[in-house]
Scaffold this active site. Structure first.
Site, PDB file in Angstrom:
ATOM      1  N   TRP A 337       0.840  -1.212   0.000  1.00 45.79           N
ATOM      2  CA  TRP A 337       0.000   0.000   0.000  1.00 45.79           C
ATOM      3  C   TRP A 337       0.862   1.245   0.000  1.00 45.79           C
ATOM      4  O   TRP A 337       0.404   2.336  -0.306  1.00 45.79           O
ATOM      5  CB  TRP A 337      -0.959  -0.009   1.201  1.00 45.79           C
ATOM      6  CG  TRP A 337      -0.306   0.223   2.561  1.00 45.79           C
ATOM      7  CD1 TRP A 337       0.792  -0.420   3.054  1.00 45.79           C
ATOM      8  CD2 TRP A 337      -0.720   1.144   3.579  1.00 45.79           C
ATOM      9  NE1 TRP A 337       1.081   0.026   4.327  1.00 45.79           N
ATOM     10  CE2 TRP A 337       0.168   0.989   4.677  1.00 45.79           C
ATOM     11  CE3 TRP A 337      -1.756   2.074   3.690  1.00 45.79           C
ATOM     12  CZ2 TRP A 337       0.045   1.745   5.856  1.00 45.79           C
ATOM     13  CZ3 TRP A 337      -1.874   2.815   4.867  1.00 45.79           C
ATOM     14  CH2 TRP A 337      -0.986   2.648   5.920  1.00 45.79           C
ATOM     15  N   ASP A 338       2.142   1.076   0.346  1.00 46.93           N
ATOM     16  CA  ASP A 338       3.092   2.191   0.343  1.00 46.93           C
ATOM     17  C   ASP A 338       2.980   2.985  -0.960  1.00 46.93           C
ATOM     18  O   ASP A 338       3.050   4.216  -0.964  1.00 46.93           O
ATOM     19  CB  ASP A 338       4.543   1.665   0.423  1.00 46.93           C
ATOM     20  CG  ASP A 338       4.799   0.712   1.578  1.00 46.93           C
ATOM     21  OD1 ASP A 338       3.861   0.014   1.976  1.00 46.93           O
ATOM     22  OD2 ASP A 338       5.944   0.664   2.062  1.00 46.93           O
ATOM     23  N   GLU A 479       0.501  -3.071  12.465  1.00 46.34           N
ATOM     24  CA  GLU A 479       0.680  -4.530  12.404  1.00 46.34           C
ATOM     25  C   GLU A 479       1.027  -5.149  13.757  1.00 46.34           C
ATOM     26  O   GLU A 479       1.209  -6.357  13.851  1.00 46.34           O
ATOM     27  CB  GLU A 479       1.742  -4.876  11.360  1.00 46.34           C
ATOM     28  CG  GLU A 479       1.275  -4.547   9.956  1.00 46.34           C
ATOM     29  CD  GLU A 479       2.318  -4.814   8.887  1.00 46.34           C
ATOM     30  OE1 GLU A 479       3.476  -5.098   9.243  1.00 46.34           O
ATOM     31  OE2 GLU A 479       1.976  -4.716   7.701  1.00 46.34           O
ATOM     32  N   LYS A 589       2.710  -0.096  16.118  1.00 48.05           N
ATOM     33  CA  LYS A 589       3.937  -0.100  15.324  1.00 48.05           C
ATOM     34  C   LYS A 589       4.030   1.209  14.536  1.00 48.05           C
ATOM     35  O   LYS A 589       5.098   1.775  14.351  1.00 48.05           O
ATOM     36  CB  LYS A 589       3.873  -1.294  14.363  1.00 48.05           C
ATOM     37  CG  LYS A 589       5.055  -1.439  13.435  1.00 48.05           C
ATOM     38  CD  LYS A 589       4.862  -2.657  12.539  1.00 48.05           C
ATOM     39  CE  LYS A 589       6.001  -2.822  11.550  1.00 48.05           C
ATOM     40  NZ  LYS A 589       5.720  -3.869  10.563  1.00 48.05           N
ATOM     41  N   GLN A 590       2.891   1.675  14.046  1.00 50.35           N
ATOM     42  CA  GLN A 590       2.881   2.821  13.119  1.00 50.35           C
ATOM     43  C   GLN A 590       1.506   3.471  13.108  1.00 50.35           C
ATOM     44  O   GLN A 590       0.556   2.934  13.687  1.00 50.35           O
ATOM     45  CB  GLN A 590       3.216   2.325  11.729  1.00 50.35           C
ATOM     46  CG  GLN A 590       2.151   1.380  11.157  1.00 50.35           C
ATOM     47  CD  GLN A 590       2.650   0.546  10.009  1.00 50.35           C
ATOM     48  OE1 GLN A 590       3.102  -0.565  10.217  1.00 50.35           O
ATOM     49  NE2 GLN A 590       2.566   1.079   8.808  1.00 50.35           N
TER      50      GLN A 590
HETATM   51  C1  BGC Z   1       4.793  -1.848   7.499  1.00 49.03           C
HETATM   52  C2  BGC Z   1       3.778  -1.814   6.361  1.00 49.03           C
HETATM   53  C3  BGC Z   1       4.504  -1.504   5.085  1.00 49.03           C
HETATM   54  C4  BGC Z   1       5.651  -2.464   4.843  1.00 49.03           C
HETATM   55  C5  BGC Z   1       6.463  -2.119   3.616  1.00 49.03           C
HETATM   56  C6  BGC Z   1       5.890  -2.829   7.169  1.00 49.03           C
HETATM   57  O1  BGC Z   1       6.861  -2.820   8.168  1.00 49.03           O
HETATM   58  O2  BGC Z   1       4.164  -2.208   8.686  1.00 49.03           O
HETATM   59  O3  BGC Z   1       2.803  -0.834   6.612  1.00 49.03           O
HETATM   60  O4  BGC Z   1       3.600  -1.570   4.041  1.00 49.03           O
HETATM   61  O5  BGC Z   1       6.508  -2.435   5.947  1.00 49.03           O
HETATM   62  O6  BGC Z   1       7.036  -0.862   3.730  1.00 49.03           O
END
Ligand code: BGC
Length: 772
Positions: A337-338, A479, A589-590
Site C-alpha cells: 500500500w506504500d 501490524e 507499530k505505526q
Molecule cells: C509496514 C507496512 C509496510 C511495509 C512495507 C511494514 O513494516 O508495517 O505498513 O507496508 O513495511 O514498507
C-alpha cells in the site's frame, strides 16, 4: 543529522563520504544507487570489496526460484565490478593502505563518483576515479568511466578486468536457470539470463586507449582484460556502456550495437549531458524550493525526490514501485500500500500520467485479486498485501523470530491485512478527482472500484447486537495489533470504497454500459447502498477518542514505551515481548487511526483530530518507516508544530542518518514519498477536495516560504506559500486551454477565490484579504 558531507555546487548538491568505512557499505550502496525507473544499480564501488552487496534490479523482472519461495525481484548480473592489477599488485581497498577516499553522489543527477588514492608497493601513488550514472535519456543505458592517474612517482602498468558477472544471487538464491555469454566482433560482451518466464539481456562495450582486450568466458560470466599503461604524471581512461533490457523491450541486436557505438563515439561527458537534460526537465516540475531551509534540509528533500523519480517505471504499467524502489533486495521487491498511499501523491501532483500507470498496474492485477478473493470465499477482488508482477498474493508465510518458540513467526498480513483493497480505490479516486480523466475511469477505474466494493461487502458480517455490518478478524495498518474486530481505518476505508461504488454506478451505466452489464453492477448496487448505510463505524468515545478497534482501548499500555521509541534498533520491542503479548497492549507499530485522519482531514472536527493524533502518537513506537512522515503530516495539520518538526526531522534522515544497520537492503520508498506529502499536504496544507484547492499553510518556524508546482485538472499551478501569504499562478504550461475552461477554485481561510492567471491572498491572523 545527515551522515554525509554536503556540498552545494553549480551542478547540484553532492553528498560525500570521505572515509573508507566498510561497515557502511551496505547502507551507502542503497543510498547512492543509480536508478532511472527501468533499472537500479547499487552504489557499490567498482573495486572489489568485502562487505558490500552488489545489486542491479530491473523493474518488473521477478522470478520464483523454488516451489516454497515467493516471487522476488531478481538481483541481476553485475556490471560494475572491475579488478585492477598494477605493478603485479591486485588493488583491493580492504587490503591496501588508502591515502585518500571519497564516494560522492549528486542528488540531482544521480551521478556517483568514487575516488580512491593509494600507494603501490613500488612507491607510486595512484588515484582511481570511477564515475557512473543510469541514463534517463535512454533508460536501458548504464555508463561507467574509470580514470587511473599516477599522482606521484614512476609510471605503472598492469591490467584492468571488467565484464558481466552472472554469479549474483538474492541472498544465496540463484534465479537464472541458464546464462549464456558470448562476445561479438571481438569487442562487445553479451549475457543472456533465462528466468522461468522472462529473459534478461545485457550488452556491454568498452573503450580505452589499449586496443583489443582479451576476452574470457567463465561459468556464468564474461570478462575482458585490458592492458593498462599509465605514464608518470599521466592517466589512463576507460569507459563502459551497458545496454540492459528484458524480453518485452527487446530491441534488435543491431540497434543495440548502434546505440553503444554511438555512445562510444560521443564519450562520457556528452552522454551524461543528455541524461542531465532529461533530469533537469523532471526537476523543473518536481523541485521544491524553501526559503529559510538549511542546506541539510534542502539536501534531504531533494534526495527523496531523486529516489522517487528513480523508482518510477516511466512509460510502463507492467510493473509498479517496490517498498525499496530499485535499490535492494528488501521486501523482495514487492509492492505494498506504500505505493498508492505514500508514493503516488508525488506523481499525481507532478506527473499525473505516471500516477495513471501505477493504477493501470493495479488494474492488470485485478484477475489475481479476484482469485485471491475467491480463494478466501469472498466476492469481487481482494488485492494482495504484497504484489510482484500480478495481482497474486506474494507475502511470505513466515518471518522474524518468535522469542519463545525459537521459530519464525507466521506473517498474517498476507491473509488478514485487507485495507490495501480500499487504499487502491482511494488512489484511483484521487487520480480521477485531480485529473478528470474519464477515459481512465471507463477503461480501468470503475472496474477496480466495483470489484473492490463487492469484496468489502462480502468481507463484512451482520452483527445482530449492533444492527450493523462489522468486519471481524482483521489487521489494520498497525501490524502490532492482529486479529481484531472493526479496525477503524479499515472500516472507514471500506465504507469509503463501497459508497463510492454505489454513487458511481449510475454514471457507469450511462458512460460504459458494456462494463456495467458485464460486471452485473445492476445486481450489486443495492448491496453497496445497504452496506454504505449500515457498516459499523467506530465513533469518537466520550473522551473523543476513535477506538482503533473493538478492544484496543481496554488494553494495558506499555509502561516503558519511550525506551522503544528512542531505540536505534527497529522493532526492539519484539526482542522483549512476543507478538501475542504485544497484541494485548495499547502499543502501535505505526500510524493507524492517524492515517485515516490524514487521508480524510475534514471527516472529524479539529478537536477530535487533535485529541486522536496526540493519543495514538503517545502509544506508537514508530517501528515502521511509514510512521514518522504520517505523524509529521498529522501534527502539522493540528498545528502541533514542534512535534511535526520532530517527526519530519526523523523522516528526512530515514536513509541518510549515521546508523549503518538501517537502509542496508534498500531505501525506504514510502518514507521518501512521505517527505513530499508532509511538505505539500502537511506544511503547505494543500488539499484538493470537492473541486476546490484548499490551502492552509503551516510552515515550520524557520521556513519563510515554500515554492513548488502542482498539476490540477490539467493546469500547471505555481504556488508560493508562507504563513501570511499565498500566491498562485496558472503557468499555462503543457496545455492549450479549452475555450470554456472554468477557473480553479481556491479556498484560503474559509473564503473561496477563483484563480484566473494569478492570485494572491494575505492571511492575517486567520482573516484573509484578497489583493490581486
Ligand atoms: C509496514 C507496512 C509496510 C511495509 C512495507 C511494514 O513494516 O508495517 O505498513 O507496508 O513495511 O514498507
Amino acid at each position: 543529522m545527515i551522515y554525509y558531507d554536503i556540498e552545494k555546487k553549480e551542478d547540484g548538491i553532492w553528498l560525500a563520504q570521505r572515509e573508507y568505512q566498510p561497515r557502511f557499505h551496505l547502507k551507502t550502496e542503497s543510498v547512492f544507487a543509480q536508478c532511472n525507473g527501468y533499472f537500479g544499480v547499487r552504489g557499490a564501488g567498482g573495486l572489489p570489496s568485502l562487505n558490500g552487496k552488489r545489486g542491479m534490479f530491473v523493474a518488473g523482472l521477478f522470478n520464483c526460484a523454488y516451489e516454497d519461495e515467493v516471487t522476488e525481484l531478481v538481483n541481476c548480473p553485475d556490471v560494475t565490478e572491475f579488478r585492477l592489477i598494477l605493478d603485479g599488485e591486485e588493488i583491493c581497498p580492504d587490503r591496501i593502505m588508502i591515502k585518500g577516499y571519497e564516494r560522492k553522489f549528486n542528488i540531482y543527477t544521480g551521478e556517483l563518483v568514487i575516488s580512491v588514492r593509494f600507494e603501490l608497493k613500488s612507491g607510486t601513488e595512484i588515484e582511481v576515479i570511477e564515475r557512473r550514472f543510469a541514463s534517463m535519456e535512454n533508460r536501458h543505458l548504464f555508463v561507467q568511466s574509470i580514470r587511473i592517474s599516477v599522482c606521484r612517482g614512476a609510471g605503472t602498468s598492469g591490467k584492468l578486468i571488467s565484464g558481466i558477472d552472472g554469479q549474483q544471487t538474492n541472498s544465496g538464491v540463484s534465479h537464472f536457470q541458464k546464462i549464456n555469454c558470448r562476445v561479438y566482433d571481438r569487442k562487445i560482451m553479451q549475457m543472456k539470463g533465462y528466468l522461468t518466464e522472462d529473459t534478461l539481456s545485457i550488452l556491454a562495450e568498452s573503450s580505452c586507449e589499449s586496443g583489443t582486450p582479451v576476452f574470457t568466458l567463465k561459468r556464468r560470466s564474461v570478462e575482458a582484460s585490458y592492458d593498462v599503461t599509465v605514464p608518470e604524471g599521466g592517466s589512463w581512461e576507460f569507459e563502459k556502456y551497458v545496454y540492459i533490457h528484458k524480453q518485452e523491450d527487446m530491441a534488435e541486436l543491431d540497434r543495440q550495437k548502434e546505440i553503444l557505438k554511438d555512445c562510444i563515439s560521443k564519450g562520457y561527458a556528452s552522454v551524461i549531458s543528455a541524461h542531465k537534460e532529461k533530469m533537469s526537465k523532471l526537476w523543473q516540475q518536481a523541485a521544491i524550493r524553501i526559503k529559510g531551509a538549511t542546506l541539510e534540509e534542502e539536501a534531504s528533500i531533494a534526495f527523496a525526490q531523486y529516489h522517487l523519480i528513480g523508482m518510477m517505471p516511466w512509460g510502463s504499467s507492467s510493473s509498479s514501485i517496490a517498498a525499496k524502489g530499485l535499490t535492494g533486495e528488501g521486501y523482495k521487491g514487492h509492492v505494498f500500500w506504500d505505493t498508492e498511499i505514500f508514493v503516488l501523491p508525488f506523481f499525481l501532483y507532478n506527473f499525473p500520467e505516471a500516477a495513471r500507470q501505477l493504477l493501470e498496474f493495479r488494474y492488470k492485477g485485478l484477475d489475481g485479486a479476484r482469485e485471491k478473493a475467491a480463494a478466501y470465499g469472498y466476492e469481487g477482488a481482494m488485492y494482495p498485501w504484497e504484489a510482484a508482477v500480478s495481482g497474486k498474493e506474494e507475502t511470505p508465510l513466515y518471518a522474524a523470530l518468535n522469542i519463545y518458540t525459537g521459530k519464525a513467526n507466521k506473517v498474517w498480513s498476507g491473509i488478514k491485512e485487507h485495507h490495501v483493497t480500499a487504499d487502491i480505490v482511494y488512489a484511483v479516486w484521487q487520480y480521477y478527482s485531480m485529473t478528470g480523466d474519464d477515459r481512465f475511469m471507463e477503461k480501468f477505474g470503475y472496474e477496480i472500484i466495483f470489484e473492490a466494493a463487492s469484496f468489502w461487502v462480502s468481507r463484512a458480517e451482520w452483527d445482530e447486537v449492533r444492527k450493523a455490518y462489522v468486519i471481524r478478524d482483521i489487521i489494520g495498518p498497525d501490524e502490532y495489533t492482529e486479529h481484531i474486530d472493526n479496525n477503524a481505518y479499515s472500516n472507514y476505508m471500506a465504507r469509503y470504497c463501497v459508497s463510492l461504488a454505489a454513487s458511481l454506478a449510475g454514471k457507469a451505466e450511462k458512460v460504459t454500459p458494456g462494463l456495467y452489464h458485464r460486471l452485473k453492477v445492476g445486481k450489486r448496487r443495492k448491496s453497496w447502498e445497504e452496506f454504505s448505510e449500515k457498516i459499523y463505524l467506530p465513533e469518537p468515545n466520550e473522551q473523543q477518542i476513535i477506538p482503533q478497534d473493538d478492544t484496543f482501548l481496554t488494553k494495558k499500555c506499555l509502561t516503558d514505551i519511550e525506551k522503544y521509541k528512542e531505540s536505534e534498533v527497529k522493532q526492539a520491542v519484539l526482542q522483549d515481548y512476543s507478538r501475542d503479548e504485544i497484541v494485548d497492549m495499547q502499543v502501535l507499530k505505526q500510524a493507524d487511526t492517524v492515517m485515516l485522519l490524514n487521508l480524510f482531514p475534514q471527516m472529524f472536527s479539529p478537536e477530535v483530530v487533535r485529541k486522536n493524533v496526540l493519543y495514538y502518537e503517545s502509544r506508537t513506537i514508530h517501528d515502521s518507516s511509514l510512521s514518522y512522515c504520517a505523524h509529521a503530516q498529522a501534527c502539522a495539520a493540528i498545528g502541533a508544530m514542534d512535534l511535526a518538526w520532530k517527526f519530519f526531522e526523523k523522516c528526512m534522515v530515514i536513509d541518510l542518518d549515521g546508523n549503518p544497520n538501517d537502509t542496508t537492503d534498500g531505501i525506504h520508498a514510502a518514507s521518501l514519498g512521505g517527505i513530499w506529502t508532509c511538505i505539500v499536504f502537511g506544511f503547505a496544507g494543500v488539499n484538493y477536495e470537492g473541486e476546490v484547492l484548499h490551502l492552509t499553510p503551516r510552515l515550520p518556524e524557520h521556513w519563510e516560504e515554500i515554492h513548488f508546482h502542482i498539476k490540477v485538472r490539467g493546469k500547471d499551478i505555481e504556488l508560493t506559500l508562507s504563513n501570511t501569504k499565498v500566491c498562485l499562478k496558472d503557468t499555462g504550461a503543457g496545455r492549450t486551454p479549452p475555450a470554456k475552461e472554468s477557473p480553479l477554485k481556491v479556498e484560503v481561510g474559509g473564503e473561496v477565490y477563483e484563480l484566473k492567471d494569478s492570485l494572491q491572498v494575505f492571511i492575517i491572523e486567520r482573516k484573509e484579504g484578497k489583493s490581486a
